[in-house]
Design an enzyme around this catalytic site. Sequence first.
Site, PDB file in Angstrom:
ATOM      1  N   GLU A  51     -37.069  38.354 -34.707  1.00 34.35           N
ATOM      2  CA  GLU A  51     -38.265  38.948 -35.296  1.00 34.35           C
ATOM      3  C   GLU A  51     -39.115  39.695 -34.273  1.00 34.35           C
ATOM      4  OE1 GLU A  51     -37.256  35.361 -37.912  1.00 34.35           O
ATOM      5  OE2 GLU A  51     -37.433  35.725 -35.743  1.00 34.35           O
ATOM      6  N   PHE A 113     -42.542  22.560 -44.961  1.00 39.35           N
ATOM      7  CA  PHE A 113     -41.475  23.104 -44.124  1.00 39.35           C
ATOM      8  C   PHE A 113     -41.700  24.599 -43.885  1.00 39.35           C
ATOM      9  CE2 PHE A 113     -37.224  25.144 -43.815  1.00 39.35           C
ATOM     10  CZ  PHE A 113     -36.851  24.605 -42.599  1.00 39.35           C
ATOM     11  N   GLN A 114     -41.718  24.977 -42.626  1.00 41.30           N
ATOM     12  CA  GLN A 114     -41.924  26.359 -42.183  1.00 41.30           C
ATOM     13  C   GLN A 114     -43.246  26.945 -42.665  1.00 41.30           C
ATOM     14  OE1 GLN A 114     -38.369  28.754 -42.926  1.00 41.30           O
ATOM     15  NE2 GLN A 114     -37.566  28.105 -40.939  1.00 41.30           N
ATOM     16  N   LYS A 163     -44.489  32.527 -51.439  1.00 37.11           N
ATOM     17  CA  LYS A 163     -43.253  32.804 -52.168  1.00 37.11           C
ATOM     18  C   LYS A 163     -43.483  32.919 -53.672  1.00 37.11           C
ATOM     19  CE  LYS A 163     -38.390  31.441 -52.440  1.00 37.11           C
ATOM     20  NZ  LYS A 163     -37.353  30.491 -51.971  1.00 37.11           N
ATOM     21  N   MET A 468     -41.761  43.786  -9.678  1.00 37.30           N
ATOM     22  CA  MET A 468     -43.195  44.025  -9.549  1.00 37.30           C
ATOM     23  C   MET A 468     -43.936  42.771  -9.080  1.00 37.30           C
ATOM     24  SD  MET A 468     -45.566  46.236  -9.626  1.00 37.30           S
ATOM     25  CE  MET A 468     -45.333  47.657 -10.693  1.00 37.30           C
TER      26      MET A 468
END
Length: 555
Positions: A51, A113-114, A163, A468
């Site tokens: 993602e 969940f999630q 959802k 760097m």
Amino acid sequence: MQLTGAEIICECLIEQGVDTVFGYPGGAALNTYDALYKYSDKIKHILTAHEQGASHAADGYARATGKTGVVITTSGPGATNIVTGIATAHIDSIPVVAITGNVTTDQLGRDSFQEVDIVDIVKPITKGSFLVEKVEDLADTIRKAFILANEGRKGPVLVDVPKDVTANKCEFEKTQPKLREFVKIADKESVQKAQELIKKAKKPIIYAGGGIISSNTAEQFQKFAELIDTPVCCSLMGLGCIPASHPLCMGNIGMHGGYETGMATAQCDLIIACGARFSDRVAGDRERFGEQADIIHLDIDKKEIGKNVAVDSYVIGDMEHILSELSENMPQLNHSDWIEQLNIWKTEKQLNTDKADGYVHPHSVISAVNELKANTDIIATDVGQHQMWIAQYAEIENPRTLLTSGGMGTMGFGMGASIGAQCAFPDKRVILFTGDGSFHMNLNELVTMKSYNLPVVIIVMNNTVLGMVRQWQKLFYENRFSQTDPKRATDFVALANAFGIDGLRINTPEEIKPTLEKAFSLNKPVLIDCRISPDENVLPMIPPGKTVDEMITEM
């Protein structure tokens, strides 16, 4: 017509002119992805490996096109994985709309969940974040997100959609997208004051930032600079607002800018900041930056005025209107003696660019790319030494042809950004410069390049160290190289081959041009492992909090 929430999302995207989105599916976003399947003839979805890569791709797409980038993810980790991408877009003022799924409304607040409260997580790094709890509110919220992302100072907006909202139905009516409202100049007297300061200046400079590119006013800006005959010093985000070959273009300003831009800042009598924010990488010592000069700040965001550096005059509004008003009744000015002095300063500090034995010099690679690429080709970078070498030596002739993480300095940005740019412009060449440290962050996106046959040329400036950070350890930590020599044994050519991508190597100066020519001719994704010295440094350098008087030109 009655549509599900998921179908409404797709219809709203089409309304806004969106034809490409980036993302990754998951349980809470299944309804949305089912709708995307049905709308696949109108909306192309690019599936990334992660993602974060999708968020950077949406960002790169927006930077390259000037349109709004769109990223779609599921809930929980799918949503939190785009936080870095959102922060990157936010600090660089890039318009991105993120649409995340979430658990059903009856499960919110139950540690389901999630489940994650992504709306509150991203509040400090977005222009707005919204939870849609009723399908009837969905269309207007998405429309609002696109308006907000583009009005005033641009930036990212997030819409979180549970959802059940994507499953529920309601009446949907198509509308024409609302046009962007321009921020008009409220204080006309501020324009007159700025004009007076410009007319009386003998040694002016323009400090040009990303606001010029964001406002699509590069052509107008160039004419303004020519009218007032003033040299232009560009921030990292401003590179490309005036062609590198233009006689008024002095190149990059700030910590790793040239000696001439540092001296110009210290010796000028007027600084005109256009769409720039006086970041610490430009104004190292905020109290002493341009202390001898009058400072005019031209910007769309009033919150930036005086935030970092005190200014003598300012004009708030869209850059298009500001430049138009400042140009009106402005006589043709001439500062040829001052410009000649800057060109003399260009030659006063010669850096040691000897090639290290057994390695390739990065300047030589960039010079070869300058010769081979078209002016409209796009360069993307990651973050580190290679990024600064690009700022110093790449010939950026057009706006939106340099995609780089300026304010956030996000290692791993370049892979996603180059994917987004190549999806936007399949007929343009996209070249990604990265370091081995940055490349290790998001090398999984090689699978995306191969899956969609995106002909990005990836040049890995491979010095086997975190260059760097290691350079700072040399300068400020007495060569204590703590965790900057990871001793990784990655074979980048073999890695590329494992993803089904051609891998090439540049080990000697003689191999630079033929290898690049071969890579450019393949018309498919290709990776070049370019071996440079671990002791190569980015110079000149103004230490943090210092001025040009303490510029480091050799180590």
